[in-house]
Design a protein around this motif. Structure first.
Motif, PDB file in Angstrom:
ATOM      1  N   TYR A 103       0.837  -1.192   0.000  1.00  0.00           N
ATOM      2  CA  TYR A 103       0.000   0.000   0.000  1.00  0.00           C
ATOM      3  C   TYR A 103       0.875   1.247   0.000  1.00  0.00           C
ATOM      4  O   TYR A 103       1.967   1.259   0.554  1.00  0.00           O
ATOM      5  CB  TYR A 103      -0.906   0.042   1.240  1.00  0.00           C
ATOM      6  CG  TYR A 103      -1.883  -1.094   1.312  1.00  0.00           C
ATOM      7  CD1 TYR A 103      -1.549  -2.281   1.939  1.00  0.00           C
ATOM      8  CD2 TYR A 103      -3.137  -0.984   0.732  1.00  0.00           C
ATOM      9  CE1 TYR A 103      -2.439  -3.337   2.004  1.00  0.00           C
ATOM     10  CE2 TYR A 103      -4.046  -2.036   0.786  1.00  0.00           C
ATOM     11  CZ  TYR A 103      -3.682  -3.205   1.426  1.00  0.00           C
ATOM     12  OH  TYR A 103      -4.577  -4.252   1.467  1.00  0.00           O
TER      13      TYR A 103
ATOM     14  N   TYR B 235       3.594   0.562   2.859  1.00  0.00           N
ATOM     15  CA  TYR B 235       3.395  -0.519   3.829  1.00  0.00           C
ATOM     16  C   TYR B 235       3.183  -1.848   3.110  1.00  0.00           C
ATOM     17  O   TYR B 235       2.461  -1.911   2.102  1.00  0.00           O
ATOM     18  CB  TYR B 235       2.147  -0.277   4.687  1.00  0.00           C
ATOM     19  CG  TYR B 235       2.190   0.953   5.563  1.00  0.00           C
ATOM     20  CD1 TYR B 235       1.615   2.147   5.158  1.00  0.00           C
ATOM     21  CD2 TYR B 235       2.800   0.908   6.821  1.00  0.00           C
ATOM     22  CE1 TYR B 235       1.640   3.272   5.969  1.00  0.00           C
ATOM     23  CE2 TYR B 235       2.835   2.029   7.641  1.00  0.00           C
ATOM     24  CZ  TYR B 235       2.253   3.207   7.204  1.00  0.00           C
ATOM     25  OH  TYR B 235       2.287   4.316   8.014  1.00  0.00           O
TER      26      TYR B 235
ATOM     27  N   GLN C 293       1.587  -5.728   3.851  1.00  0.00           N
ATOM     28  CA  GLN C 293       0.597  -6.343   4.744  1.00  0.00           C
ATOM     29  C   GLN C 293       0.376  -7.783   4.328  1.00  0.00           C
ATOM     30  O   GLN C 293       0.272  -8.086   3.133  1.00  0.00           O
ATOM     31  CB  GLN C 293      -0.735  -5.601   4.676  1.00  0.00           C
ATOM     32  CG  GLN C 293      -1.778  -6.120   5.651  1.00  0.00           C
ATOM     33  CD  GLN C 293      -3.185  -6.193   5.048  1.00  0.00           C
ATOM     34  OE1 GLN C 293      -3.373  -6.006   3.857  1.00  0.00           O
ATOM     35  NE2 GLN C 293      -4.170  -6.470   5.880  1.00  0.00           N
TER      36      GLN C 293
ATOM     37  N   TYR D  44      -2.169 -10.987   4.394  1.00  0.00           N
ATOM     38  CA  TYR D  44      -3.567 -11.367   4.615  1.00  0.00           C
ATOM     39  C   TYR D  44      -3.706 -12.884   4.596  1.00  0.00           C
ATOM     40  O   TYR D  44      -4.730 -13.432   4.192  1.00  0.00           O
ATOM     41  CB  TYR D  44      -4.504 -10.672   3.617  1.00  0.00           C
ATOM     42  CG  TYR D  44      -4.137 -10.738   2.158  1.00  0.00           C
ATOM     43  CD1 TYR D  44      -3.244  -9.828   1.608  1.00  0.00           C
ATOM     44  CD2 TYR D  44      -4.713 -11.678   1.313  1.00  0.00           C
ATOM     45  CE1 TYR D  44      -2.916  -9.860   0.258  1.00  0.00           C
ATOM     46  CE2 TYR D  44      -4.399 -11.735  -0.035  1.00  0.00           C
ATOM     47  CZ  TYR D  44      -3.495 -10.821  -0.559  1.00  0.00           C
ATOM     48  OH  TYR D  44      -3.175 -10.873  -1.899  1.00  0.00           O
TER      49      TYR D  44
ATOM     50  N   TYR E  27      -4.385  -9.610  10.528  1.00  0.00           N
ATOM     51  CA  TYR E  27      -3.722  -9.219   9.281  1.00  0.00           C
ATOM     52  C   TYR E  27      -2.740  -8.089   9.571  1.00  0.00           C
ATOM     53  O   TYR E  27      -3.133  -6.944   9.704  1.00  0.00           O
ATOM     54  CB  TYR E  27      -4.740  -8.791   8.244  1.00  0.00           C
ATOM     55  CG  TYR E  27      -5.687  -9.889   7.830  1.00  0.00           C
ATOM     56  CD1 TYR E  27      -5.265 -11.220   7.755  1.00  0.00           C
ATOM     57  CD2 TYR E  27      -7.004  -9.620   7.506  1.00  0.00           C
ATOM     58  CE1 TYR E  27      -6.118 -12.234   7.373  1.00  0.00           C
ATOM     59  CE2 TYR E  27      -7.874 -10.636   7.107  1.00  0.00           C
ATOM     60  CZ  TYR E  27      -7.426 -11.942   7.052  1.00  0.00           C
ATOM     61  OH  TYR E  27      -8.287 -12.942   6.675  1.00  0.00           O
TER      62      TYR E  27
ATOM     63  N   PHE F  44       0.580  -5.445   9.385  1.00  0.00           N
ATOM     64  CA  PHE F  44       1.273  -4.531   8.486  1.00  0.00           C
ATOM     65  C   PHE F  44       2.738  -4.388   8.918  1.00  0.00           C
ATOM     66  O   PHE F  44       3.063  -4.539  10.104  1.00  0.00           O
ATOM     67  CB  PHE F  44       0.639  -3.145   8.558  1.00  0.00           C
ATOM     68  CG  PHE F  44      -0.751  -3.055   7.984  1.00  0.00           C
ATOM     69  CD1 PHE F  44      -1.851  -3.442   8.731  1.00  0.00           C
ATOM     70  CD2 PHE F  44      -0.961  -2.570   6.706  1.00  0.00           C
ATOM     71  CE1 PHE F  44      -3.144  -3.354   8.222  1.00  0.00           C
ATOM     72  CE2 PHE F  44      -2.242  -2.473   6.172  1.00  0.00           C
ATOM     73  CZ  PHE F  44      -3.331  -2.869   6.939  1.00  0.00           C
TER      74      PHE F  44
END
Lengths: 116, 113
Positions: free
Chosen positions: B42, B93, B95, B97, B102, B104
């Motif tokens: 992100y 960032y 992350q 999943y 979840y 980061f």
């Protein structure tokens, strides 16, 4: 266009409660898992909770388990986060987010400040 | 919990040059049933929510410029910006999943040199 609009944030005293709402539009809410993610000032995002498409499965971060409750009303295209027993460390911008495996859309967030 | 660790914490790169950000997970995020890495990148600019750039570790989100690319598998991942533009100044960032929570990475602040 996918839109997620959070509301319900504000200033609350330690031990108080707030209910956040997230109005979804531009997509069929009932087809997606939904999340709440928070971000304290100057810090990175932290996942808080998620809920499956019909609300039968929920998960929470340990830091909020037993205090926060995620829910959804697909008929009203709305996601909720009930926050009880709030602490100073819960102060953050709370984002509503949609996922399709990965989180692909985020709202603009609503600020929650816990302070006396 | 899976711990995500990014490096470096901050990075200054000249316009037009390559920027590389690394992300390491404390355990594999490769989902064996579909052979996909549950890893996203992100970009976050001040006052805005994070924006999805890359998912499945290397798939570019629709509308993301092709100067952004992701690579890696298992526990080690990289985000590369091939030719830095002024508008790429942001915090990035990673992350996972793969499993709840979840998590980061701590973020990498990218600036212009």
């Amino acid at each position: 266009e996918v839109q997620l609009v959070e509301s319900g944030g504000g200033l609350v005293q330690p031990g108080g409660s707030l209910r956040l709402s997230c109005a979804a539009s531009g997509f069929t809410l009932s087809s997606y898992w939904m999340h709440w993610v928070r971000q304290a000032p100057g810090k990175g995002p932290v996942w808080v909770s998620h809920i499956n498409t019909d609300g039968s499965i929920t998960n929470y971060a340990d830091s909020v388990k037993g205090r926060f409750t995620i829910s959804r009303d697909n008929a009203k295209n709305t996601l909720y986060l009930q926050m009880n027993s709030l602490r100073a460390e819960d102060t953050a911008v709370y984002y509503c987010a949609r996922s399709n495996g990965r989180i692909d859309y985020w709202g603009q967030g609503t600020l929650v400040t816990v302070s006396s | 919990d899976i711990v995500m660790t990014q490096s470096p914490d901050s990075l200054a790169v000249s316009l037009g040059e390559r920027a590389t950000i690394n992300c390491k997970s404390s355990q594999s995020v490769l989902y064996s049933s579909n052979n996909k890495n549950n890893l996203a990148w992100y970009q976050q600019k001040p006052g805005q929510p994070p924006k999805l750039l890359i998912y499945w570790a290397s798939t570019r989100e629709s509308g993301v410029p092709d100067r952004f690319s992701g690579s890696g598998s298992g526990t080690d991942f990289t985000l590369t910006i091939s030719s830095l533009q002024a508008g790429d100044v942001a915090v990035y960032y990673c992350q996972q999943y793969y499993s709840t929570p979840y998590t980061f990475g701590q973020g990498t602040k990218l600036e212009i040199k």
